[in-house]
Design an enzyme around this catalytic site. Structure first.
Site, PDB file in Angstrom:
ATOM      1  N   HIS A   7     -11.996  -2.494   0.950  1.00  0.00           N
ATOM      2  CA  HIS A   7     -11.214  -1.515   1.977  1.00  0.00           C
ATOM      3  C   HIS A   7     -11.939  -1.658   3.281  1.00  0.00           C
ATOM      4  O   HIS A   7     -13.091  -1.291   3.277  1.00  0.00           O
ATOM      5  CB  HIS A   7     -10.985  -0.367   1.234  1.00  0.00           C
ATOM      6  CG  HIS A   7     -10.184   0.474   2.365  1.00  0.00           C
ATOM      7  ND1 HIS A   7     -10.453   1.768   3.386  1.00  0.00           N
ATOM      8  CD2 HIS A   7      -8.761   0.648   2.496  1.00  0.00           C
ATOM      9  CE1 HIS A   7      -9.551   2.159   4.127  1.00  0.00           C
ATOM     10  NE2 HIS A   7      -8.526   1.668   3.552  1.00  0.00           N
ATOM     11  N   ASP A  34     -14.750   1.063   0.049  1.00  0.00           N
ATOM     12  CA  ASP A  34     -14.902   0.918   1.466  1.00  0.00           C
ATOM     13  C   ASP A  34     -16.428   1.117   1.790  1.00  0.00           C
ATOM     14  O   ASP A  34     -17.061   2.256   1.508  1.00  0.00           O
ATOM     15  CB  ASP A  34     -14.151   2.152   1.954  1.00  0.00           C
ATOM     16  CG  ASP A  34     -14.134   1.752   3.920  1.00  0.00           C
ATOM     17  OD1 ASP A  34     -15.165   1.434   4.210  1.00  0.00           O
ATOM     18  OD2 ASP A  34     -12.979   1.878   4.084  1.00  0.00           O
ATOM     19  N   GLU A  75      -1.309  -0.958  -4.269  1.00  0.00           N
ATOM     20  CA  GLU A  75      -2.492  -0.207  -3.699  1.00  0.00           C
ATOM     21  C   GLU A  75      -2.064   1.260  -3.775  1.00  0.00           C
ATOM     22  O   GLU A  75      -1.262   1.753  -3.204  1.00  0.00           O
ATOM     23  CB  GLU A  75      -3.181  -0.567  -2.472  1.00  0.00           C
ATOM     24  CG  GLU A  75      -4.323   0.181  -2.085  1.00  0.00           C
ATOM     25  CD  GLU A  75      -4.696  -0.282  -0.435  1.00  0.00           C
ATOM     26  OE1 GLU A  75      -5.613   0.419  -0.071  1.00  0.00           O
ATOM     27  OE2 GLU A  75      -4.412  -1.678  -0.138  1.00  0.00           O
ATOM     28  N   HIS A  81      -0.361   4.344  -0.227  1.00  0.00           N
ATOM     29  CA  HIS A  81      -1.290   5.387   0.420  1.00  0.00           C
ATOM     30  C   HIS A  81      -1.303   6.810  -0.519  1.00  0.00           C
ATOM     31  O   HIS A  81      -1.277   7.756  -0.221  1.00  0.00           O
ATOM     32  CB  HIS A  81      -0.692   5.814   1.637  1.00  0.00           C
ATOM     33  CG  HIS A  81      -1.599   5.075   2.799  1.00  0.00           C
ATOM     34  ND1 HIS A  81      -2.128   6.185   3.812  1.00  0.00           N
ATOM     35  CD2 HIS A  81      -2.582   4.455   2.835  1.00  0.00           C
ATOM     36  CE1 HIS A  81      -2.975   5.670   4.680  1.00  0.00           C
ATOM     37  NE2 HIS A  81      -3.438   4.537   3.948  1.00  0.00           N
ATOM     38  N   ASP A 113       0.970  -1.294  -0.057  1.00  0.00           N
ATOM     39  CA  ASP A 113      -0.223  -0.097  -0.081  1.00  0.00           C
ATOM     40  C   ASP A 113       0.861   1.114  -0.012  1.00  0.00           C
ATOM     41  O   ASP A 113       1.685   1.496   0.889  1.00  0.00           O
ATOM     42  CB  ASP A 113      -0.935  -0.010   1.092  1.00  0.00           C
ATOM     43  CG  ASP A 113      -1.979   1.007   1.250  1.00  0.00           C
ATOM     44  OD1 ASP A 113      -1.914   1.972   0.315  1.00  0.00           O
ATOM     45  OD2 ASP A 113      -2.686   1.117   1.981  1.00  0.00           O
ATOM     46  N   GLU A 116     -10.121   3.255  -2.068  1.00  0.00           N
ATOM     47  CA  GLU A 116     -10.658   3.586  -0.776  1.00  0.00           C
ATOM     48  C   GLU A 116     -11.169   5.108  -0.566  1.00  0.00           C
ATOM     49  O   GLU A 116     -11.999   5.394   0.424  1.00  0.00           O
ATOM     50  CB  GLU A 116      -9.625   3.092   0.263  1.00  0.00           C
ATOM     51  CG  GLU A 116      -8.345   4.270   0.051  1.00  0.00           C
ATOM     52  CD  GLU A 116      -7.198   3.756   1.263  1.00  0.00           C
ATOM     53  OE1 GLU A 116      -7.286   4.415   2.169  1.00  0.00           O
ATOM     54  OE2 GLU A 116      -6.690   2.834   0.820  1.00  0.00           O
TER      55      GLU A 116
END
Length: 381
Positions: free
Chosen positions: A284, A257, A209, A185, A183, A235
Site C-alpha cells: 500500500h 504500508d 481490497e 475501504h 478498493d 494497509e
C-alpha cells in the site's frame, strides 16, 4: 558514525517527512505518517529520538527491536508509523554509507523492473471507464478504483448493482488485457460482501481490497470462501502478528504500508511470512516519494511481489504531488507501467531539502473525511 539530529517536516498534501543527520554528513530520509494524524506521529518520533541521539545509525535491527519492544506499551498505528519512518531513514543512511541501493543490502534484486498501478476516479460507470482508458493510454497496464460510495449495512439492489456496473464499464472499456482492482475501504459488512462479490466475478477483478474493516480480520475466511476473487488487505495492519490471521483466512494479496507497518525491516518480514502462505505482496502506498522509494527497494528484492501502488495524480494530492519534492523526478519515470531498477545509493532518490523546508513552513492540517449515511449515522470513509 553517530546520529546528530532527527527533524520532521509536515508537507502538503498530507505527508510527514523525517530527516536524520549524522556526524559524517550522511543524511537519511523517511516518511513516518498516519494520514490525518501527522502531528501525533511527529510527537512520537520526537519521543523516540531520545534513544537515537548519539547512536550508531547502522545498527538498524537493534534499533528496530528497542523502538518497538523497549517500551511496555507496544504497537498501534502511531508508534508503528513513527518507527517505520525512522527505519526507512536508517536504511537510506546504510545504503549511502556502503554506496549501494537498499535492495542490494536486502540480498540483491530478483527482478529488473516493478509493475505499478494507477488510481482512477469517477462517480458514474462512464466516468471511471473514461478515466481507465486515459491511464491505459498513458502506458499503465493496471488500475485501481474505489468500488462504491457510502454503503448501508445492507444496501438496496440498485446500489448493489451499481457497484457491479462500475466494474463492468471499466472492463468493457479496457478489455481483458488490463487488470482492474477495486478498493472497498472496509465499507461493506460481511453479509453485504457475500452479496456483492459474486456479482463482480464475471469481470475478473485483479483483486478486491479491504472488503471489510480490519477489526473483522478474523472473519475474513467467510469472505474468501464466498468468492473466487482474490482478496487483498493490510494497509491497516501494522506487524507480522497482525497479518497472521489474515494470511490464515486465505487472503491472496498482502498490502502492508511501509510507512505504517514498521518500515523496510518489518515489511520485508511480512513479505516472507506471506510467501509461506502462497500470498503475493502489493505494498500500500498512496503517500509521498520517500515511502514509494522505500517500497520499491523492498519490492526489487522480494520474490513474491505482485505489483506496487503509487500516488501520482491520486485525488488526495492537492497543492503538491509525488514528484514535487525530488531533485530528479525522472527516477520514477514509468515506462509501460513499470519502474526500472533503481541503482542510486540508499533509497535511490535525492530529496529536495530546500523545497521540503519551504513546504514545511506552510505545513498542513489534513484530516480524513467524516461520512454519514442518509439517516445520519457514521459510516466508513
Amino acid at each position: 558514525m553517530r546520529i546528530t539530529s532527527l527533524k520532521t517536516y509536515p508537507v502538503a498534501p498530507r505527508w510527514l517527512f523525517l530527516r536524520i543527520d549524522t556526524d559524517e554528513g550522511i543524511t537519511g530520509w523517511g516518511e513516518p505518517v498516519v494520514e490525518g494524524r501527522a502531528a501525533t506521529v511527529a510527537a512520537a518520533v520526537e519521543e523516540l529520538s531520545d534513544y537515537l541521539m548519539g547512536a550508531d545509525p547502522l545498527r538498524i535491527e537493534d534499533h528496530w527491536q528497542v523502538l518497538t519492544r523497549g517500551g511496555f506499551y507496544r504497537g498501534g498505528p502511531v508508534l508503528s508509523s513513527a518507527v517505520a519512518g525512522i527505519d526507512q531513514a536508517l536504511w537510506d543512511i546504510a545504503g549511502k554509507t556502503y554506496g549501494v541501493p537498499v535492495h542490494r543490502l536486502l540480498g540483491g534484486p530478483v527482478r529488473d523492473r516493478i509493475r505499478v498501478y494507477s488510481w482512477i476516479g469517477g462517480d458514474t460507470p462512464s466516468d471511471v471507464a473514461e478515466a481507465a482508458l486515459a491511464q491505459v493510454e498513458a502506458g499503465f497496464t493496471a488500475v485501481k478504483m474505489n468500488a462504491s460510495g457510502a454503503l448501508r449495512l445492507l444496501d438496496t439492489p440498485a446500489e448493489t448493482k451499481e457497484i457491479a456496473a462500475r466494474l463492468a464499464a471499466v472492463r468493457e472499456a479496457v478489455g481483458d488485457g488490463v487488470d482492474v482492482a477495486l478498493d472497498f475501504h472496509g465499507r461493506m459488512t460481511l453479509p453485504m460482501a457475500r452479496r456483492v462479490l459474486p456479482l463482480l466475478e464475471p469481470y475478473l477483478p485483479f483483486f478486491v481490497e479491504e472488503p471489510v474493516v480490519p477489526e473483522l480480520t478474523r472473519e475474513l475466511a467467510a469472505v474468501t470462501a464466498s468468492t473466487s476473487i482474490p482478496i487483498a488487505t493490510g494497509e491497516r495492519l501494522y506487524s507480522r502478528w497482525d497479518f497472521r490471521p489474515a494470511l490464515e483466512a486465505g487472503i491472496a494479496v498482502a498490502q502492508p504500508d511501509i510507512s505504517h507497518a514498521g518500515g523496510i525491516s518489518e515489511t520485508r518480514r511480512i513479505a516472507a511470512l506471506a510467501e509461506v502462505h502462497d500470498v503475493s505482496l502489493a505494498p500500500h502506498c498512496p503517500l509521498g516519494p520517500i515511502a514509494l522509494a522505500a517500497s520499491l527497494q523492498v519490492g526489487f528484492a522480494t520474490p513474491n511481489l505482485l505489483i506496487q501502488e503509487q500516488s501520482l495524480g491520486i485525488h488526495y494530492n492537492e497543492h503538491a504531488d509525488l514528484l514535487d519534492y525530488l531533485v530528479d523526478p525522472t527516477v520514477f519515470a514509468y515506462a509501460d507501467g513499470h519502474v526500472p531498477l533503481m541503482d542510486a545509493p540508499g533509497l535511490g532518490i535525492e530529496v529536495d531539502a530546500a523545497e521540503v523546508e519551504r513546504a514545511a513552513a506552510r505545513g498542513h492540517r489534513w484530516r480524513s473525511p467524516v461520512w454519514r449515511r442518509d439517516d445520519g449515522s457514521l459510516t466508513e470513509w
